[in-house]
Scaffold this motif. Structure first.
Motif, PDB file in Angstrom:
ATOM      1  N   THR A  22       0.845  -1.197   0.000  1.00  0.00           N
ATOM      2  CA  THR A  22       0.000   0.000   0.000  1.00  0.00           C
ATOM      3  C   THR A  22       0.874   1.240   0.000  1.00  0.00           C
ATOM      4  OG1 THR A  22      -0.140  -0.267   2.386  1.00  0.00           O
ATOM      5  CG2 THR A  22      -2.105  -0.859   1.142  1.00  0.00           C
ATOM      6  N   ASN A  23       0.280   2.311  -0.472  1.00  0.00           N
ATOM      7  CA  ASN A  23       0.978   3.586  -0.499  1.00  0.00           C
ATOM      8  C   ASN A  23       0.354   4.435   0.604  1.00  0.00           C
ATOM      9  OD1 ASN A  23       1.319   6.487  -2.200  1.00  0.00           O
ATOM     10  ND2 ASN A  23       3.018   5.080  -2.153  1.00  0.00           N
ATOM     11  N   VAL A  24       1.157   4.876   1.532  1.00  0.00           N
ATOM     12  CA  VAL A  24       0.585   5.575   2.690  1.00  0.00           C
ATOM     13  C   VAL A  24       1.096   7.010   2.801  1.00  0.00           C
ATOM     14  CG1 VAL A  24       0.291   3.435   4.011  1.00  0.00           C
ATOM     15  CG2 VAL A  24       2.367   4.783   4.284  1.00  0.00           C
ATOM     16  N   GLY A  39       3.055  12.459   1.800  1.00  0.00           N
ATOM     17  CA  GLY A  39       3.238  11.085   1.342  1.00  0.00           C
ATOM     18  C   GLY A  39       2.298  10.824   0.187  1.00  0.00           C
ATOM     19  N   LEU A  40       1.726   9.614   0.132  1.00  0.00           N
ATOM     20  CA  LEU A  40       0.784   9.229  -0.926  1.00  0.00           C
ATOM     21  C   LEU A  40       1.338   9.586  -2.315  1.00  0.00           C
ATOM     22  CD1 LEU A  40      -2.708  10.364   0.472  1.00  0.00           C
ATOM     23  CD2 LEU A  40      -1.744   8.092   0.597  1.00  0.00           C
ATOM     24  N   SER A  41       2.613   9.231  -2.532  1.00  0.00           N
ATOM     25  CA  SER A  41       3.255   9.642  -3.789  1.00  0.00           C
ATOM     26  C   SER A  41       2.635   8.980  -5.010  1.00  0.00           C
ATOM     27  CB  SER A  41       4.741   9.323  -3.721  1.00  0.00           C
ATOM     28  OG  SER A  41       4.916   7.939  -3.527  1.00  0.00           O
ATOM     29  N   LYS A  42       1.930   7.857  -4.811  1.00  0.00           N
ATOM     30  CA  LYS A  42       1.378   7.148  -5.984  1.00  0.00           C
ATOM     31  C   LYS A  42      -0.128   7.336  -6.123  1.00  0.00           C
ATOM     32  CE  LYS A  42       5.070   3.817  -6.210  1.00  0.00           C
ATOM     33  NZ  LYS A  42       5.856   4.247  -5.038  1.00  0.00           N
ATOM     34  N   ARG A  85      -4.169   5.912   3.455  1.00  0.00           N
ATOM     35  CA  ARG A  85      -3.626   4.980   2.459  1.00  0.00           C
ATOM     36  C   ARG A  85      -4.457   4.985   1.181  1.00  0.00           C
ATOM     37  NH1 ARG A  85      -3.036  -0.645   4.765  1.00  0.00           N
ATOM     38  NH2 ARG A  85      -1.956   0.397   6.465  1.00  0.00           N
TER      39      ARG A  85
END
Lengths: 510, 132
Positions: A22-24, A39-42, A85
């Motif tokens: 997961t992308n957090v 964060g949450l770069s993706k 996330r």
């Protein structure tokens, strides 16, 4: 007991044992229903983001260092430092026949206490509108059941017709009447067993309205038996602006399912002024640059991308349609406001409701001069076109003459006749709320007016006479109306039968 | 140029000054940068330090990852994961291991804002979601 344990065991076995990726990100700021996440770069634009306690949000601002997420739900359980996330899913809503008769929120969750919606299909809330190739011109009527609208501002399936007017001028009533009329037509069509009959399913999107108003609308739809053909998407004033912003797109996705499956649907956006206000609120909190009246620069695109999704598809693409009735509330009758002009330019016509007419007791308070339907006349049935062709002109002439005649003491015979006719037409168009009239009865009443059957009745008694004639045509004078309903034409033979029936009615009315 | 973008630019420059020969953030270098800032404080000292911290935090995942495990004795797992991460990212990563009893069993690996998890806690959470 064993079956329960077996069920849970199977569920455990079906669970993947691979590590999950997961992308957090971390909430760095939280205010007014908007979370700034580091964060949450993706994350994708419009992707659903999951916060603790199963609170969902949507990523609306993708910046270099952070992501602006609008929270859909209760933000009181969230705090700075909480983890967010990505879900890998764009915001979607359940769609399908299972939604008929249900009340859902902006993300398609049921709020009517009737249990879960067993729909297996989901449509993303944001979709690209159909292009040029799959579209077709509007050529099938969508009857509202309101004489003033069906005769002068006809609407076709796949059209976008704006309902615009000040507060308390009957905008919602026109939309609800149209929904009730679709339900009546659907019931009649289903009863007839006609294999070519195409029912119209309805979606009513309530944006920023009082809960009491929404409850009243639901009650009316239940009382009239129309609720079985309607899905209500509710984002009341008490909901956060994100839900109010999303509700029309969610409703549109529900309507698109019908259109893409070769069915016809009608969607009412009540109202887009409040939608624009909710979007302005979100944009200001997200610190997007503001323009005229503090609306963001893409407020036109906000509505154009929504209304462009309403279309009539050609036979190669299922022949379905999605008709839109957006509602706009004006301030002091000002149609030149920012949002009204935007939506007027996007839609295929508008029904303008005037406060003065409403207060004079002319209801629906349709302003003939300012209302127009750009494509609907192509969809009007031949019989109706024949009898209603001249009425808009006659009424416009009447309004003009009525204004001038106030200063004249002596009027010539032609002017007097025009004024008399105009006054009678105005009376004929008066219609109570939630009481739509079938198109064949409307045609017969219009025919009676065009053939001078109302000329001997005093103007003050016209409304009463019209109600009496409608009742007569629904009971004793059914035959000519049935012929109009079946053929859609006004044949000579039908005309003769209609004349006989109306003469009979007139004797009884006198 | 706005004030915030100026600060961002300076913070990025400070980060560059904090890197050692191997391209990693060196403790001594960071200390030197901070000392220098303290001696000659800029007008937006606090904001600049915050932005510097943000830039450092964003840079660290380029060669550092965090591993949480449920038990202490996981040296095998550490070396296996380090190898796998190095192979997939084509870089020389260091593993920062810590204990997290909440996982019950298994591990949670964090590389920047990507999280890889294979733990009982996560499976139970998935089960709860499926059943709810």
């Amino acid at each position: 007991m064993s079956s329960i344990t077996e069920l849970i065991r199977k569920e455990i076995e079906s669970l993947s044992t691979d590590p999950t990726k997961t992308n957090v990100g971390t909430i760095t700021a939280l205010a007014d229903g908007v979370a700034k996440v580091e964060g949450l770069s993706k994350v994708m634009f419009n992707e659903m983001v999951e916060f603790p306690n199963e609170v969902l949000g949507i990523a609306l601002n993708l910046e270099e260092d952070s992501v602006g997420c609008v929270i859909l739900g209760d933000t009181s359980s969230l705090k700075e430092g909480d983890e967010a996330r990505t879900t890998g899913k764009l915001l979607s809503v359940p769609v399908g026949m299972e939604l008929l008769g249900r009340v859902v929120d902006a993300v398609g969750r049921p709020i009517d206490g009737k249990g879960a919606i067993k729909s297996e299909v989901e449509f993303p809330v944001e979709r690209i509108a159909p292009g040029i190739i799959p579209r077709k011109s509007v050529d099938q009527p969508l009857q509202t059941g309101i004489m003033a609208v069906d005769s002068m501002i006809p609407i076709g399936r796949g059209q976008r017709e704006l309902i615009i007017g000040d507060r308390s001028t009957g905008k919602t009533t026109i939309a609800i009447d149209t929904i009730i009329n679709q339900a009546n037509i659907n019931k009649q069509g289903e009863k007839s067993g006609d294999p070519d009959f195409r029912p119209v399913y309805c979606i009513y999107v309530a944006i920023g309205q009082k809960n009491s108003n929404i409850a009243r609308t639901i009650k009316v739809l239940e009382q009239t038996g129309a609720i079985d053909y309607v899905t209500i998407v509710s984002a009341p004033a008490a909901d956060n602006p994100a839900n109010q912003y999303l509700a029309p797109y969610a409703g549109c996705a529900i309507g698109e399912w019908f259109m893409e499956n070769g069915r016809d649907a009608l969607i009412v956006y009540d109202d887009l002024s409040k939608h624009a206000v909710a979007y302005r609120q979100i944009s200001l909190i997200l610190k997007r640059p503001s323009g005229r009246e503090a609306y963001p620069g893409d407020v036109f695109y906000l509505h154009s991308r929504l209304l462009e999704r309403s279309a009539r598809l050609n036979e190669d693409n299922g022949n379905g349609s999605l008709t839109a009735l957006p509602i706009i509330e004006t301030q002091m009758g000002d149609v030149a406001g920012y949002i009204p002009t935007n939506v007027i330019s996007i839609t295929d016509g508008q029904i303008f409701l005037e406060t003065d007419l409403f207060n004079k007791g002319i209801r629906p308070a349709v302003s003939v001069g300012l209302s127009v339907s750009r494509v609907g006349s192509a969809a009007q049935i031949k019989a109706y076109k024949k009898v209603a062709g001249k009425v808009k002109l006659e009424l416009a002439q009447f309004r003009e003459l009525a204004a001038f005649s106030q200063f004249e003491s002596d009027l010539d015979a032609t002017t007097k006749a025009r004024l008399e006719r105009g006054a009678r037409i105005v009376e004929m168009f008066k219609q109570g709320a939630y009481n739509p009239v079938p198109v064949e009865v409307q045609t017969a009443v219009m025919w009676a007016m065009q053939n001078d059957f109302f000329d001997s009745i005093p103007v003050s008694q016209i409304s009463e006479a019209v109600i009496s004639l409608k009742d007569f045509l629904k009971t004793q004078g059914q035959e000519p109306c049935s012929e109009i309903y079946i053929s859609g034409k006004m044949e000579e033979e039908t005309e003769q039968k209609l004349r006989t029936a109306i003469e009979e009615w007139k004797r009884s009315f006198a | 140029m706005s004030n915030s973008s100026k600060i961002k630019k300076v913070a990025k420059k400070l980060l560059e000054l904090s890197l050692d020969d191997q391209g990693r953030v060196g403790v001594d270098k960071v200390k030197a940068v901070l000392d220098s800032l303290r001696e000659n404080p800029p007008s937006d000292h606090r904001t600049l330090l915050r932005e510097f911290l943000f830039q450092v935090r964003r840079y660290l995942p380029n060669y550092q990852c965090e591993l949480e495990t449920a038990n202490d004795a996981q040296s095998d797992l550490n070396s296996v994961l380090t190898e796998k991460v190095n192979a997939s990212k084509e870089a020389d990563y260091t593993l920062d291991a810590s204990l997290n009893k909440v996982l019950i069993a298994g591990y949670k690996l964090r590389i920047g804002d990507d999280v890889y998890e294979d733990s009982i806690h996560q499976r139970l959470e998935n089960l709860r979601r499926t059943l709810s």
